[in-house]
Design a protein around this motif. Structure first.
Motif, PDB file in Angstrom:
ATOM      1  N   LEU A 157      29.377  28.706 112.583  1.00  0.00           N
ATOM      2  CA  LEU A 157      28.154  28.589 111.795  1.00  0.00           C
ATOM      3  C   LEU A 157      28.305  27.622 110.623  1.00  0.00           C
ATOM      4  CD1 LEU A 157      26.786  32.243 111.610  1.00  0.00           C
ATOM      5  CD2 LEU A 157      26.087  30.383 113.098  1.00  0.00           C
ATOM      6  N   ARG A 158      29.499  27.173 110.372  1.00  0.00           N
ATOM      7  CA  ARG A 158      29.695  26.252 109.249  1.00  0.00           C
ATOM      8  C   ARG A 158      28.839  24.993 109.416  1.00  0.00           C
ATOM      9  NH1 ARG A 158      32.793  25.314 104.966  1.00  0.00           N
ATOM     10  NH2 ARG A 158      32.908  23.138 104.315  1.00  0.00           N
ATOM     11  N   GLY A 159      28.824  24.437 110.634  1.00  0.00           N
ATOM     12  CA  GLY A 159      28.024  23.243 110.885  1.00  0.00           C
ATOM     13  C   GLY A 159      26.542  23.505 110.712  1.00  0.00           C
ATOM     14  N   VAL A 160      26.093  24.699 111.086  1.00  0.00           N
ATOM     15  CA  VAL A 160      24.689  25.077 110.920  1.00  0.00           C
ATOM     16  C   VAL A 160      24.317  25.062 109.443  1.00  0.00           C
ATOM     17  CG1 VAL A 160      23.041  26.977 111.132  1.00  0.00           C
ATOM     18  CG2 VAL A 160      24.584  26.444 113.033  1.00  0.00           C
ATOM     19  N   PHE A 161      25.148  25.660 108.616  1.00  0.00           N
ATOM     20  CA  PHE A 161      24.834  25.749 107.194  1.00  0.00           C
ATOM     21  C   PHE A 161      24.954  24.400 106.495  1.00  0.00           C
ATOM     22  CE2 PHE A 161      24.798  30.134 108.092  1.00  0.00           C
ATOM     23  CZ  PHE A 161      24.202  30.788 107.032  1.00  0.00           C
ATOM     24  N   GLU A 162      25.899  23.597 106.921  1.00  0.00           N
ATOM     25  CA  GLU A 162      26.025  22.256 106.337  1.00  0.00           C
ATOM     26  C   GLU A 162      24.784  21.418 106.657  1.00  0.00           C
ATOM     27  OE1 GLU A 162      29.117  18.462 106.409  1.00  0.00           O
ATOM     28  OE2 GLU A 162      29.787  20.456 107.081  1.00  0.00           O
ATOM     29  N   ASN A 163      24.329  21.482 107.900  1.00  0.00           N
ATOM     30  CA  ASN A 163      23.122  20.736 108.286  1.00  0.00           C
ATOM     31  C   ASN A 163      21.877  21.279 107.591  1.00  0.00           C
ATOM     32  OD1 ASN A 163      24.720  19.192 109.910  1.00  0.00           O
ATOM     33  ND2 ASN A 163      23.921  19.968 111.852  1.00  0.00           N
ATOM     34  N   THR A 164      21.862  22.594 107.353  1.00  0.00           N
ATOM     35  CA  THR A 164      20.725  23.192 106.643  1.00  0.00           C
ATOM     36  C   THR A 164      20.628  22.652 105.216  1.00  0.00           C
ATOM     37  OG1 THR A 164      20.880  25.215 107.964  1.00  0.00           O
ATOM     38  CG2 THR A 164      19.670  25.358 105.888  1.00  0.00           C
ATOM     39  N   GLY A 165      21.769  22.560 104.551  1.00  0.00           N
ATOM     40  CA  GLY A 165      21.779  21.975 103.210  1.00  0.00           C
ATOM     41  C   GLY A 165      21.320  20.530 103.222  1.00  0.00           C
ATOM     42  N   ALA A 166      21.775  19.767 104.213  1.00  0.00           N
ATOM     43  CA  ALA A 166      21.385  18.357 104.316  1.00  0.00           C
ATOM     44  C   ALA A 166      19.890  18.227 104.608  1.00  0.00           C
ATOM     45  CB  ALA A 166      22.209  17.674 105.403  1.00  0.00           C
ATOM     46  N   PHE A 236       9.881  23.916  98.778  1.00  0.00           N
ATOM     47  CA  PHE A 236       9.672  24.485 100.103  1.00  0.00           C
ATOM     48  C   PHE A 236       9.040  25.865  99.977  1.00  0.00           C
ATOM     49  CE2 PHE A 236      10.468  26.621 104.028  1.00  0.00           C
ATOM     50  CZ  PHE A 236      10.446  25.628 104.995  1.00  0.00           C
ATOM     51  N   GLY A 237       9.620  26.695  99.122  1.00  0.00           N
ATOM     52  CA  GLY A 237       9.085  28.043  98.940  1.00  0.00           C
ATOM     53  C   GLY A 237       9.945  29.073  99.624  1.00  0.00           C
ATOM     54  N   ASP A 238       9.486  29.574 100.742  1.00  0.00           N
ATOM     55  CA  ASP A 238      10.197  30.636 101.458  1.00  0.00           C
ATOM     56  C   ASP A 238      11.282  30.032 102.350  1.00  0.00           C
ATOM     57  OD1 ASP A 238      10.990  32.988 102.575  1.00  0.00           O
ATOM     58  OD2 ASP A 238       9.154  33.349 103.713  1.00  0.00           O
ATOM     59  N   PHE A 239      12.290  29.410 101.694  1.00  0.00           N
ATOM     60  CA  PHE A 239      13.371  28.802 102.458  1.00  0.00           C
ATOM     61  C   PHE A 239      14.441  29.863 102.708  1.00  0.00           C
ATOM     62  CE2 PHE A 239      16.944  25.780 103.178  1.00  0.00           C
ATOM     63  CZ  PHE A 239      16.355  25.036 104.185  1.00  0.00           C
ATOM     64  N   GLY A 240      14.107  30.775 103.618  1.00  0.00           N
ATOM     65  CA  GLY A 240      14.983  31.903 103.905  1.00  0.00           C
ATOM     66  C   GLY A 240      15.547  31.862 105.307  1.00  0.00           C
ATOM     67  N   LEU A 241      16.242  32.912 105.682  1.00  0.00           N
ATOM     68  CA  LEU A 241      16.957  32.952 106.956  1.00  0.00           C
ATOM     69  C   LEU A 241      16.026  32.935 108.160  1.00  0.00           C
ATOM     70  CD1 LEU A 241      19.663  35.659 106.096  1.00  0.00           C
ATOM     71  CD2 LEU A 241      19.729  33.190 105.698  1.00  0.00           C
ATOM     72  N   THR A 242      14.778  33.382 107.974  1.00  0.00           N
ATOM     73  CA  THR A 242      13.837  33.412 109.104  1.00  0.00           C
ATOM     74  C   THR A 242      13.035  32.128 109.236  1.00  0.00           C
ATOM     75  OG1 THR A 242      12.132  34.454 107.741  1.00  0.00           O
ATOM     76  CG2 THR A 242      13.596  35.920 108.980  1.00  0.00           C
ATOM     77  N   ILE A 269      17.321  26.205  96.585  1.00  0.00           N
ATOM     78  CA  ILE A 269      18.751  26.439  96.835  1.00  0.00           C
ATOM     79  C   ILE A 269      19.098  27.895  96.535  1.00  0.00           C
ATOM     80  CG2 ILE A 269      21.088  25.867  96.063  1.00  0.00           C
ATOM     81  CD1 ILE A 269      20.028  23.004  95.526  1.00  0.00           C
ATOM     82  N   GLY A 270      18.648  28.388  95.390  1.00  0.00           N
ATOM     83  CA  GLY A 270      18.911  29.775  95.028  1.00  0.00           C
ATOM     84  C   GLY A 270      18.237  30.752  95.969  1.00  0.00           C
ATOM     85  N   TYR A 271      17.043  30.405  96.431  1.00  0.00           N
ATOM     86  CA  TYR A 271      16.310  31.253  97.376  1.00  0.00           C
ATOM     87  C   TYR A 271      17.117  31.420  98.658  1.00  0.00           C
ATOM     88  CZ  TYR A 271      12.076  33.187  99.553  1.00  0.00           C
ATOM     89  OH  TYR A 271      11.158  34.025 100.163  1.00  0.00           O
ATOM     90  N   ILE A 317      22.938  26.744  89.589  1.00  0.00           N
ATOM     91  CA  ILE A 317      22.513  27.453  90.804  1.00  0.00           C
ATOM     92  C   ILE A 317      22.648  28.956  90.627  1.00  0.00           C
ATOM     93  CG2 ILE A 317      23.102  27.853  93.231  1.00  0.00           C
ATOM     94  CD1 ILE A 317      23.894  24.838  93.322  1.00  0.00           C
ATOM     95  N   ARG A 318      23.736  29.395  90.000  1.00  0.00           N
ATOM     96  CA  ARG A 318      23.944  30.832  89.800  1.00  0.00           C
ATOM     97  C   ARG A 318      22.823  31.429  88.941  1.00  0.00           C
ATOM     98  NH1 ARG A 318      26.641  30.585  93.907  1.00  0.00           N
ATOM     99  NH2 ARG A 318      28.922  30.636  93.891  1.00  0.00           N
ATOM    100  N   VAL A 319      22.378  30.702  87.927  1.00  0.00           N
ATOM    101  CA  VAL A 319      21.304  31.197  87.073  1.00  0.00           C
ATOM    102  C   VAL A 319      20.025  31.389  87.887  1.00  0.00           C
ATOM    103  CG1 VAL A 319      19.792  30.599  85.153  1.00  0.00           C
ATOM    104  CG2 VAL A 319      22.261  30.225  84.955  1.00  0.00           C
ATOM    105  N   TYR A 320      19.729  30.435  88.761  1.00  0.00           N
ATOM    106  CA  TYR A 320      18.526  30.557  89.598  1.00  0.00           C
ATOM    107  C   TYR A 320      18.688  31.655  90.650  1.00  0.00           C
ATOM    108  CZ  TYR A 320      15.736  26.814  87.686  1.00  0.00           C
ATOM    109  OH  TYR A 320      14.938  26.059  86.855  1.00  0.00           O
TER     110      TYR A 320
END
Length: 369
Positions: A157-166, A236-242, A269-271, A317-320
């Motif tokens: 899943l590392r590649g998935v999360f890296e691409n998600t950030g990009a 984006f708003g609801d940038f969540g897992l779903t 990012i925090g969301y 990021i931690r504050v958000y």
């Protein structure tokens, strides 16, 4: 909408899709198309209908979405920090965002990134039609990757999360109309949000001894950390897992956004990161499902994908994240008041314990950075 009128609307939409199938998919042109409603899904904010279009031995799926207002009862009981989009134009706003995303990511020709193809508006139903994207949500992928089910299987899943950030980085760089409203643009806005949320939770959970000191410490860290002007991007708003779809070769497609506000990039990012850290199995197991090491690995991949060679502003990021967790906690506390039974009370106790621990951990880390 009554059952009879809803049935008629679905029948009318089906007939419309039948006539438009060849325009959506050229391979369906010139044939008798069969339209089948495969499923419907209702949420607080929308209804989503999934149709199959079949002809010439070809089958294609489309989605018809009807956005709606946010749940009125919940909105009355806890702090909200976003204006409600007028229901009369909400479907047009989401459709316009889809067009912008499809143009943006289509022009990039980057195999890591995808976008939903919009087909047309249906003004008579306050709805729009779009192509269905094949793939699984990040939430679905995580279900089989916890330590209890897959002791060694989260590395892929590392590649998935890296691409998600990009993907999110590119989204934040969408061209912005000069008239786009800027919201939550400075550090004062975030401190105010933290104070309102901790005040609400103090009353809802009846724990002054926890929330009063938390408000003071979190507010102080936020004031000392955030330096105006903050970096802004399209929200984006609801940038969540779903709302992140993953298809072949870890291709990422973000779905379900209005893209009408300009906010600090740290909000999305925090969301996303708090969605990962409060994934339900992680909460119910008090952190045992994934553990800090696995969560940390996925978080690092996401942040590296987003910031690339830039320094990662971890303290900001931690504050958000803290503000977002307070918001999430507030929403869940409202729902908890409407639930009854021993199981519900036990689940609420676990949630409250997990949230306290997670927020204090983030606050401690932000104070040391």
């Amino acid at each position: 909408m009554s059952n009879d009128s809803e049935t008629k609307s679905i029948a009318d939409i089906s007939e419309h899709l039948k006539g438009q199938a060849g325009n959506y998919f050229p391979e369906l042109g010139g044939s008798e198309v069969m339209v089948t409603l495969l499923s419907e899904r209702r949420r607080t904010n929308s209804a989503l209908y999934r149709f199959e279009l079949a002809g010439h031995g070809v089958r294609r799926n489309v989605l018809v979405k009807i956005p709606s207002l946010r749940g009125g009862v919940l909105r009355d009981k806890r702090p909200y920090f976003l204006p409600e989009t007028d229901q009369l134009i909400k479907y047009r706003v989401q459709y316009a965002a889809m067009i912008a995303l499809h143009a943006r990511f289509g022009n990039l020709t980057d195999p890591r990134f995808g976008a939903v193809r919009p087909f047309e508006l249906l003004p008579d139903y306050d709805a729009f039609v779009m192509e269905e994207i094949a793939g699984k949500t990040i939430k679905q992928l995580l279900r089989k990757s916890n330590r209890l089910q897959s002791p060694l299987g989260i590395g892929e899943l590392r590649g998935v999360f890296e691409n998600t950030g990009a993907w999110l980085r590119e989204f934040h760089a969408l061209p912005v109309d000069p008239n786009t409203e800027v919201i939550h643009s400075n550090s004062v806005d975030l401190v105010d949000r933290i104070e309102k949320l901790t005040g609400f939770l103090e009353r809802a959970i009846n724990d002054e001894n926890f929330f009063r000191p938390l408000a003071e410490r979190a507010g102080e860290v936020a004031r000392n950390t955030l330096k105006d002007p903050l970096p802004l991007g399209v929200r984006f708003g609801d940038f969540g897992l779903t709302n992140v779809l993953v298809s072949t070769d870890n291709r990422i497609t973000g779905i379900d956004t209005q893209a009408i506000w300009y906010t600090p990039i740290y909000e999305d990012i925090g969301y996303f990161l708090t969605g990962l850290k409060t994934y339900r199995p992680q909460v119910l197991s008090l952190g045992l499902a994934f553990g800090t090491d696995r969560i940390g690995m996925l978080e690092s991949a996401f942040l590296e994908g987003y910031f690339q060679t830039d320094p990662i502003p971890l303290r900001e990021i931690r504050v958000y994240e803290i503000a977002r967790l307070l918001e999430r906690w507030s929403a869940k506390s409202v729902r908890a008041h409407s639930q009854q039974g021993v199981g519900a009370k036990f689940g609420t106790a676990i949630l409250n314990h997990f949230m306290r621990r997670t927020i204090l951990s983030l606050l401690k880390e932000a104070s040391k950075l």
